[in-house]
Design a protein around this motif. Structure first.
Motif, short mmCIF file in Angstrom:
data_model
loop_
_atom_site.label_atom_id
_atom_site.label_comp_id
_atom_site.label_asym_id
_atom_site.label_seq_id
_atom_site.Cartn_x
_atom_site.Cartn_y
_atom_site.Cartn_z
N ALA A 211 0.82 -1.21 0.00
CA ALA A 211 0.00 0.00 0.00
C ALA A 211 0.86 1.26 0.00
CB ALA A 211 -0.93 0.01 1.21
N ILE A 212 0.21 2.37 -0.41
CA ILE A 212 0.84 3.68 -0.45
C ILE A 212 -0.18 4.70 0.07
CG2 ILE A 212 2.46 3.23 -2.35
CD1 ILE A 212 0.38 4.40 -4.26
N PRO A 213 0.25 5.91 0.42
CA PRO A 213 -0.71 6.93 0.86
C PRO A 213 -1.54 7.45 -0.31
CG PRO A 213 1.56 7.69 1.18
CD PRO A 213 1.64 6.37 0.52
N ASP A 214 -2.81 7.76 -0.03
CA ASP A 214 -3.66 8.38 -1.03
C ASP A 214 -3.04 9.73 -1.42
OD1 ASP A 214 -5.74 8.78 -2.69
OD2 ASP A 214 -7.15 9.43 -1.13
N GLY A 215 -2.93 9.99 -2.71
CA GLY A 215 -2.35 11.26 -3.14
C GLY A 215 -0.88 11.16 -3.52
N LEU A 216 -0.27 9.98 -3.27
CA LEU A 216 1.15 9.84 -3.60
C LEU A 216 1.38 9.92 -5.11
CD1 LEU A 216 4.11 9.09 -2.90
CD2 LEU A 216 3.46 6.71 -3.14
N GLU A 218 -0.26 11.48 -7.42
CA GLU A 218 -0.34 12.87 -7.89
C GLU A 218 0.93 13.63 -7.49
OE1 GLU A 218 -2.72 11.35 -6.16
OE2 GLU A 218 -4.22 11.05 -7.72
N LEU A 219 1.37 13.39 -6.25
CA LEU A 219 2.57 14.08 -5.76
C LEU A 219 3.80 13.69 -6.58
CD1 LEU A 219 3.45 15.98 -3.42
CD2 LEU A 219 4.18 13.94 -2.20
N GLU A 220 3.86 12.41 -6.94
CA GLU A 220 4.99 11.93 -7.75
C GLU A 220 5.05 12.65 -9.08
OE1 GLU A 220 5.44 7.31 -6.38
OE2 GLU A 220 4.70 7.74 -8.38
N GLU A 221 3.88 12.80 -9.70
CA GLU A 221 3.85 13.47 -11.00
C GLU A 221 4.24 14.93 -10.87
OE1 GLU A 221 0.17 12.80 -13.04
OE2 GLU A 221 0.52 10.63 -13.06
N GLU A 222 3.82 15.54 -9.75
CA GLU A 222 4.11 16.95 -9.52
C GLU A 222 5.61 17.15 -9.29
OE1 GLU A 222 3.18 19.86 -5.88
OE2 GLU A 222 1.47 18.65 -6.52
N GLU A 223 6.20 16.30 -8.44
CA GLU A 223 7.61 16.47 -8.10
C GLU A 223 8.55 15.84 -9.12
OE1 GLU A 223 8.28 15.06 -4.15
OE2 GLU A 223 7.44 16.88 -3.26
N GLY A 224 8.02 14.90 -9.92
CA GLY A 224 8.85 14.26 -10.94
C GLY A 224 9.92 13.36 -10.37
N ASN A 225 9.74 12.88 -9.16
CA ASN A 225 10.69 11.90 -8.61
C ASN A 225 9.97 10.93 -7.68
OD1 ASN A 225 10.59 12.94 -5.88
ND2 ASN A 225 11.91 14.62 -6.58
N LEU A 226 10.72 9.93 -7.19
CA LEU A 226 10.12 8.89 -6.37
C LEU A 226 10.51 9.03 -4.90
CD1 LEU A 226 10.77 5.85 -8.75
CD2 LEU A 226 8.64 7.09 -8.45
N ASN A 227 10.99 10.23 -4.50
CA ASN A 227 11.49 10.39 -3.14
C ASN A 227 10.44 10.07 -2.08
OD1 ASN A 227 13.78 11.19 -4.36
ND2 ASN A 227 13.63 13.36 -3.84
#
Lengths: 343, 262
Positions: A211-216, A218-227
């Motif tokens: 599992a991952i957090p809801d919204g991850l 979208e955040l990944e696409e925004e930040e352009g990385n997998l941090n």
């Protein structure tokens, strides 16, 4: 070929007797020499041919074309042709050069004289004289105050460097990003494959969810990385509440699990491999990198392997619709240890 | 004798032996490559609960108890569902040949009808996951790319990226999926046999399970675009091959360069 011969220095070891030179067939027989010449030229020509064939196969063979080959099975001939052509094109230049050197280039042994390492006495004396004159001219001996202040300056100038370098490693995480993840209170857990929220009551005992957090996403696409993903990934398991020995926190009224549904970080505390090799009967979580094993029924404690910190647990609950939510961020840093963490 | 002695003294003998060893190494790796196609068996719907109870008493009750309530030698089977029985018995894992850390896959000793009867009887004890229907495991039109992604997220950690299996703790292992039928793969995800966790339909939807099955079958039967797959174990066999074959090649080259030409 050259050979090093010792002259003066090897008193206890006489120079080895030179090996008598044997003529090769190509040295005697002109026909053999011509044959070797042809062989070398053939190798170079073949190399050129394979370079051309590489381009031909690259252009001519359909990349999707598949056929059965012995030993390999069904495969794509384009890849085989490209590999063989390029490999032979490079290899044949090398074999040609070696064949050329072995058969045709001169193979008589050559002695290369080498001068002594030490300078002559005359040169040594002249250097000492020049150096002495320099010391005299500079006043290094005559003016002791200059000499002493210079030595003092030389002794102290590395200190700023040492102080600066020492501070470089003092805090590797000034912003605290190693201690925080994106998990917040009330944030829904979603599966890592469908990104759908997870109904707590639909999880059977023995179940595993990555599992991952809801919204991850979208955040990944925004930040352009997998941090953020690298820190926030979790696994969710359901263990029969009777089998749960201990948890990392919570009270009887507000436990960190939800009816045996437990959430743990997916990042190994040894060197950070993502792990979800979960054995549902032993409740063990195994890291495939170095075999660290954690007991998820007992606060994620280390039962085997090089990891020294337990696997951090994420406190969870359900929202009004029955979906799993986080009750906040991890209580302790996830992932591999760093300097500030006491085990 | 003189012929073999002359052969041994030949200056080509040493390099030739090395080339032969190199070829033998390559051939040995080729032999590792194995893929067997499994036969999909038909599902029998007509079952007999009483026949199942009899078969259970004969073959299973010594460990699981006469009423499947479990003993010290085997767990209770009440509520495991028909899917668990079908998986364990059709893959030959149950009945176990000997008590051990893990039941290995072997030839099933029961016929299709007998397995169906056993499953029907165990399912009659308490509700549990049913045997997946033909529609559940129909992989026609399944999204291979999505299946690959779901496989890598949920399955590859234990079963390897190509379904070749891997080691777990204390002698347990995730088996390779080369012989598992589509139905068995679905049932394993649904029921979590032995130490495998459950991947319920709620958390891993049917559509994704079908895509995962399609991906496993593609990995098993599809082409190897890059050539010899060396057992699809990744860096272990590939590295071993590169080191052994590469070193042999380098030794042959060094011998050839170093030997003085005649």
């Amino acid at each position: 070929m050259s050979d090093v011969v010792h002259h003066e220095s090897s008193e206890n070891r006489p120079a080895p007797a030179p090996i008598p030179h044997e003529l090769r067939r190509t040295d005697i027989d002109a026909r053999a020499a011509r044959r070797a010449e042809r062989q070398v030229a053939t190798m170079f020509a073949l190399s050129a041919l394979f370079a051309v064939l590489f381009v031909v196969s690259f252009v001519g063979i359909d990349p999707e074309f598949e056929m059965g080959l012995p030993v390999i099975g069904t495969t794509r001939p384009l890849n085989i042709a490209m590999g063989v052509c390029m490999g032979l094109s490079i290899l044949l230049i090398g074999t040609g050069a070696i064949h050329w050197a072995r058969k045709l280039m001169p193979d008589v042994e050559v002695v290369e004289e080498r001068h002594d390492f030490a300078s002559s006495d005359e040169d040594k004396a002249r250097l000492a004289e020049t150096f002495g004159a320099g010391v005299e001219d500079s006043g290094f001996v005559k003016r002791p105050i200059i000499r002493r202040t210079l030595l003092g300056a030389m002794a102290l100038f590395p200190i700023p460097l040492v102080v600066m370098l020492r501070d470089l490693g003092h805090d590797p995480d000034p912003a605290g990003s190693l201690k925080r993840t994106m998990w917040r209170s009330g944030m829904r857990l979603v599966t890592d494959s469908t990104h759908e929220p997870i109904k707590a009551d639909a999880i059977p005992v023995g179940n595993l969810i990555n599992a991952i957090p809801d919204g991850l996403v979208e955040l990944e696409e925004e930040e352009g990385n997998l941090n953020e993903r690298a820190k926030a990934v979790i696994i969710v398991v359901r263990i029969d509440p009777a089998d749960i020995v201990s948890q990392q926190g919570g009270t009887a009224e507000e436990p960190w699990d939800y009816n045996g549904v437990l959430a743990y970080s997916k990042v190994c505390t040894h060197v950070g491999c993502p792990i979800s090799l979960y054995e549902q009967r032993t409740h063990h979580l195994l890291c495939p990198c170095h075999q660290s094993t954690f007991d998820l029924a007992d606060s994620g404690r280390v039962v085997f392997g090089p990891a020294v910190r337990r696997m951090p647990q994420l406190a969870i609950s359900v929202d009004s619709e029955g979906y799993l939510i986080a009750r906040g961020d991890f209580a302790e840093p996830i992932g591999p240890s760093f300097w500030e963490i006491a085990q | 004798m003189r012929f073999t002695a002359a052969l041994r003294r030949n200056r080509l003998a040493a390099p030739l032996v090395m080339v032969a060893a190199l070829v033998a190494t390559g051939a040995a790796y080729a032999a590792i490559d194995s893929s067997t196609s499994a036969v999909q068996a038909a599902v029998t719907t007509e079952t007999s609960v009483t026949q199942g109870k009899m078969l259970f008493a004969e073959g299973c009750s010594s460990c699981h108890g006469l009423n499947a309530e479990g003993t010290t030698d085997g767990p209770s089977l009440i509520g495991v569902g028909a899917a668990a029985v079908d998986f364990q018995v059709s893959s030959g894992r149950m009945p176990m040949a000997t008590q051990g850390i893990q039941a290995p896959r072997k030839e099933s000793i029961y016929s299709e009808e007998e397995i169906a009867a056993l499953a029907a009887w165990v399912a009659s004890l308490a509700p549990g996951p049913a045997i997946p229907t033909d529609e559940d495991i129909n992989t026609a039109g399944a999204n291979l790319a999505e299946g690959g992604e779901a496989f890598r997220v949920n399955c590859a950690q234990c079963h390897n990226f190509a379904g070749q299996g891997g080691a777990l703790t204390g002698g347990k292992y995730a088996p390779n999926l080369n012989k598992a039928t589509a139905r068995q793969i679905y049932e394993a995800m649904l029921t979590g046999p032995q130490n495998m966790p459950i991947f319920s339909d709620e958390t891993l939807p049917k559509e994704q399970k079908r895509a995962i099955i399609a991906y496993i079958e593609e990995m098993r039967n599809g082409a190897n675009p890059g050539g010899l797959d060396l057992g699809k174990y990744g860096p272990v066999t590939e590295g071993l091959f590169a080191w052994t074959a590469g070193f042999l090649l380098l030794i042959v080259a060094a011998v050839w360069i170093g030997v003085k030409a005649k």
